[in-house]
Write a protein that holds these residues in place. Structure first.
Motif, short mmCIF file in Angstrom:
data_model
loop_
_atom_site.label_atom_id
_atom_site.label_comp_id
_atom_site.label_asym_id
_atom_site.label_seq_id
_atom_site.Cartn_x
_atom_site.Cartn_y
_atom_site.Cartn_z
N MET A 53 1.17 -25.54 55.76
CA MET A 53 0.86 -24.40 55.10
C MET A 53 1.54 -22.82 56.49
O MET A 53 1.24 -22.97 57.41
N ASN A 54 2.64 -22.05 55.84
CA ASN A 54 3.40 -21.66 56.24
C ASN A 54 2.95 -19.93 55.48
O ASN A 54 2.89 -19.78 54.73
N ASP A 55 1.71 -19.66 56.45
CA ASP A 55 1.50 -18.12 56.12
C ASP A 55 3.09 -17.50 56.70
O ASP A 55 2.13 -15.67 56.28
N GLU A 56 3.57 -17.49 57.37
CA GLU A 56 4.69 -16.51 57.31
C GLU A 56 5.06 -15.99 56.41
O GLU A 56 5.14 -16.27 55.48
N PRO A 57 5.20 -14.38 55.89
CA PRO A 57 5.81 -13.71 54.83
C PRO A 57 6.99 -14.17 54.96
O PRO A 57 8.17 -13.95 55.26
N GLN A 58 7.73 -14.30 52.89
CA GLN A 58 8.77 -14.68 52.65
C GLN A 58 10.17 -13.46 52.49
O GLN A 58 9.31 -12.34 52.09
N ILE A 59 11.18 -13.62 53.27
CA ILE A 59 11.66 -12.33 52.85
C ILE A 59 12.25 -12.83 51.63
O ILE A 59 13.24 -13.62 51.35
N PRO A 60 12.69 -11.90 50.83
CA PRO A 60 13.04 -11.25 49.35
C PRO A 60 14.90 -11.76 49.52
O PRO A 60 14.65 -11.21 50.84
N LEU A 61 15.05 -12.63 48.83
CA LEU A 61 16.46 -13.30 48.20
C LEU A 61 16.69 -12.41 47.29
O LEU A 61 16.39 -12.89 45.73
N PRO A 62 18.36 -12.25 47.36
CA PRO A 62 19.02 -11.51 46.18
C PRO A 62 19.02 -13.29 45.10
O PRO A 62 19.36 -14.20 45.99
N SER A 63 19.36 -13.13 43.87
CA SER A 63 19.52 -13.69 43.32
C SER A 63 20.27 -14.35 42.76
O SER A 63 20.98 -15.44 42.23
N ASN A 64 21.58 -13.65 43.47
CA ASN A 64 23.31 -13.58 43.02
C ASN A 64 23.82 -12.56 43.33
O ASN A 64 23.71 -11.83 44.25
N ALA A 65 25.42 -13.01 43.70
CA ALA A 65 26.46 -12.31 44.22
C ALA A 65 26.09 -10.71 43.82
O ALA A 65 26.18 -9.84 45.07
N TYR A 66 25.84 -10.59 42.77
CA TYR A 66 26.42 -8.96 41.83
C TYR A 66 24.32 -7.74 42.67
O TYR A 66 25.21 -7.03 43.80
N GLN A 67 23.87 -8.97 42.71
CA GLN A 67 22.35 -8.50 43.92
C GLN A 67 22.91 -7.81 44.85
O GLN A 67 21.69 -7.26 45.56
N ALA A 68 23.35 -9.19 45.38
CA ALA A 68 23.19 -8.95 47.05
C ALA A 68 24.29 -7.80 47.87
O ALA A 68 24.19 -7.23 48.22
N ARG A 69 25.53 -7.65 46.59
CA ARG A 69 26.30 -6.00 46.65
C ARG A 69 25.30 -5.46 46.12
O ARG A 69 25.70 -4.26 47.93
N GLN A 70 24.34 -5.02 45.98
CA GLN A 70 23.89 -3.90 45.18
C GLN A 70 23.00 -3.56 46.20
O GLN A 70 23.06 -2.27 46.70
N TRP A 71 21.58 -4.59 46.89
CA TRP A 71 21.44 -4.54 48.04
C TRP A 71 22.13 -4.16 48.76
O TRP A 71 21.22 -2.63 50.24
N ILE A 72 23.25 -4.36 49.55
CA ILE A 72 24.18 -4.28 50.88
C ILE A 72 24.58 -2.75 50.43
O ILE A 72 24.48 -1.71 51.77
N ALA A 73 25.27 -2.84 49.52
CA ALA A 73 26.59 -1.16 49.31
C ALA A 73 24.24 0.28 49.35
O ALA A 73 24.67 1.05 50.32
N ASP A 74 23.50 0.68 48.51
CA ASP A 74 21.79 0.68 48.39
C ASP A 74 21.92 1.50 50.50
O ASP A 74 21.59 2.11 50.58
N LEU A 75 21.28 -0.44 51.13
CA LEU A 75 20.83 0.25 52.50
C LEU A 75 21.93 0.88 53.27
O LEU A 75 21.52 1.77 53.87
N SER A 76 23.31 0.10 52.61
CA SER A 76 24.21 0.93 53.32
C SER A 76 24.40 2.55 53.29
O SER A 76 24.72 3.49 54.29
N VAL A 77 24.63 2.81 51.68
CA VAL A 77 24.61 4.34 52.01
C VAL A 77 23.23 5.20 52.72
O VAL A 77 23.11 5.60 53.23
N GLN A 78 21.86 4.11 52.89
CA GLN A 78 21.04 5.13 53.26
C GLN A 78 20.75 4.96 54.71
O GLN A 78 20.58 5.80 54.82
N LEU A 79 21.74 4.39 55.30
CA LEU A 79 22.15 3.76 56.63
C LEU A 79 22.82 5.44 56.91
O LEU A 79 22.72 5.82 57.90
N ALA A 80 23.62 5.31 56.28
CA ALA A 80 25.08 7.01 56.86
C ALA A 80 24.49 8.15 56.41
O ALA A 80 24.32 8.55 57.62
N GLN A 81 23.12 7.59 55.78
CA GLN A 81 23.18 9.31 55.06
C GLN A 81 21.43 9.87 56.53
O GLN A 81 21.73 10.86 56.58
#
Length: 75
Positions: free
Chosen positions: A1-29
């Protein structure tokens, strides 16, 4: 049994792009320089293969996002 927390993964390309865009804005800010996010795959054959390049991409995006979130929490 693996007790390590699971990293949330995007479920599709659109969601991946959105996560990247949102976090990129936060990094820039916050004037934080961080490595570029993973590039989308270009070699998918569209047959739903086990171990599809998109599966690896979603894992890489999840890892990148998790790292960025960790950096942003320290700010």
């Amino acid at each position: 049994m693996n007790d390590e927390p699971q990293i949330p993964l995007p479920s599709n390309a659109y969601q991946a792009r959105q996560w990247i865009a949102d976090l990129s804005v936060q990094l820039a800010q916050n004037d934080i320089l961080f490595r570029d996010p993973p590039e989308e795959p270009t070699s998918c054959c569209g047959r739903g293969c086990n171990g599809c390049v998109w599966e690896g991409y979603f894992q890489a995006v999840g890892y990148w996002c998790e790292q960025v979130r960790g950096i942003l929490l320290k700010e």
